[in-house]
Design an enzyme around this catalytic site. Sequence first.
Site, PDB file in Angstrom:
ATOM      1  N   GLU A 275     -22.254  21.895  -3.894  1.00  0.00           N
ATOM      2  CA  GLU A 275     -23.532  22.558  -4.213  1.00  0.00           C
ATOM      3  C   GLU A 275     -23.346  24.042  -4.523  1.00  0.00           C
ATOM      4  O   GLU A 275     -24.121  24.892  -4.092  1.00  0.00           O
ATOM      5  CB  GLU A 275     -24.558  22.335  -3.090  1.00  0.00           C
TER       6      GLU A 275
ATOM      7  N   THR B 181     -19.758  26.618  -5.294  1.00  0.00           N
ATOM      8  CA  THR B 181     -18.655  27.173  -4.517  1.00  0.00           C
ATOM      9  C   THR B 181     -19.044  28.526  -3.914  1.00  0.00           C
ATOM     10  O   THR B 181     -20.029  29.144  -4.330  1.00  0.00           O
ATOM     11  CB  THR B 181     -17.427  27.394  -5.418  1.00  0.00           C
ATOM     12  N   SER B 182     -18.233  29.002  -2.974  1.00  0.00           N
ATOM     13  CA  SER B 182     -18.471  30.337  -2.404  1.00  0.00           C
ATOM     14  C   SER B 182     -18.477  31.396  -3.500  1.00  0.00           C
ATOM     15  O   SER B 182     -19.257  32.356  -3.452  1.00  0.00           O
ATOM     16  CB  SER B 182     -17.394  30.671  -1.368  1.00  0.00           C
ATOM     17  N   GLU B 183     -17.625  31.203  -4.515  1.00  0.00           N
ATOM     18  CA  GLU B 183     -17.570  32.169  -5.620  1.00  0.00           C
ATOM     19  C   GLU B 183     -18.866  32.174  -6.421  1.00  0.00           C
ATOM     20  O   GLU B 183     -19.374  33.235  -6.801  1.00  0.00           O
ATOM     21  CB  GLU B 183     -16.376  31.847  -6.530  1.00  0.00           C
TER      22      GLU B 183
ATOM     23  N   GLY C  48      -4.341  23.777  20.228  1.00  0.00           N
ATOM     24  CA  GLY C  48      -2.889  23.720  20.080  1.00  0.00           C
ATOM     25  C   GLY C  48      -2.441  22.404  19.465  1.00  0.00           C
ATOM     26  O   GLY C  48      -3.088  21.880  18.566  1.00  0.00           O
TER      27      GLY C  48
ATOM     28  N   GLU D  38     -19.848  17.019 -13.828  1.00  0.00           N
ATOM     29  CA  GLU D  38     -18.976  16.159 -14.630  1.00  0.00           C
ATOM     30  C   GLU D  38     -17.527  16.609 -14.460  1.00  0.00           C
ATOM     31  O   GLU D  38     -17.266  17.696 -13.936  1.00  0.00           O
ATOM     32  CB  GLU D  38     -19.388  16.222 -16.113  1.00  0.00           C
TER      33      GLU D  38
END
Length: 383
Positions: free
Chosen positions: A367, A369-371, A343, A131
């Site tokens: 799904e 976070t990395s944290e 480049g 939410e």
Amino acid sequence: MNAGLNFLVGENQKLIRKIVRDFAEKHIRPHVMEWDESQEFPVPLFKHLGELGLMGVLVPEAYGGSGLGYQEYVDVIVEVAQVCGSIGLSLAAHNSLCTGHILAFGNEAQKQRWLPKLATAEWIGAWGLTEANTGSDALRMRTTAVRDGDDYLINGAKNWITHGKSGDVAVVMARTGEAGSSKGISAFVVERGTPGFSAGKKENKLGMRASETTEMIFDQCRIPKENLLGAEGEGFKQAMKVLDGGRISIAALSLGIAKGAYEAARAYAQQREQFGVPISSFQGISFKLADMATGIEAAELLIRQAADLKNRHQPVTKQSAMAKYYASEIAVSCSTEAVQIFGGYGYTKDFPVEKFYRDSKLCTIGEGTSEIQKIVIAREIMK
């Protein structure tokens, strides 16, 4: 770590990879930038994927699915994501979240009712947990489901929902008890067309632009009690288990993006010449490719290990979190380096790496976070 893991690729897996690779080259690659620029969610493509059995990869054949395991499922997502992250994301969300939730927690009547439609992509699925005010803090969701006779009345809104507008059916988590209580949330199936169920704002995103992300709004939305998945109060626990498996699919999505960026960069480095030699002969470039290749191999091993545990119905929380965390960060680093290797051309829409770069970032957010993955991993290793 299980020393007995065996990731030999069988004939079946090789065949599936080839089928999906050929499909992606023919039906996805020609349209990648057109869908990205217009933000079109290509529903007919997913119907086509359904005909191939790729929208019910893990669903038993008895319910119209392909009845395959997690290794094959990883293969399907990796092959698609190497061509287009958006299509890979929608494929993963449909299979792992909506379909996966009903498969894992639906009773026999519910499975018979919804899985055949989902597995064939007659219906496209959505899954609503997040939410506006509760991203990582899902226990404080505000969407409520109140019992009213033989029905439930759902009120509230869900945000960041893949297929929130085009999905024909959604699994929705809503509060049936105290806020903040893990036993205060239940899971419901809501079909499109139910009065009081509508789509809200569509997000205008950095990447993954052909994968639809919208709000779902519930205003006195009445559904029969038969649409409750499992028992009342089990929704949060169910959602966490669904995410355990879902993280393998987001890890596979990340791996596909990383591989796509790496292959494009490697090919370019071997043909692009500066100072009279291919740029791949410069250590500054070749070392980048070496780091990318190593990260990709390591990510794949973590994913294969998680898939193996999942296939054997072993606990997978730690491994799926590790795979998702590591693979998503590798997707970002590989696509970043790919842009650098290209480049100035890497910064243009004429070459594929700028899109891998944009798409990759979502993998470190969606799904969990990395944290959040680090919290999960830390909790598991401290047990």
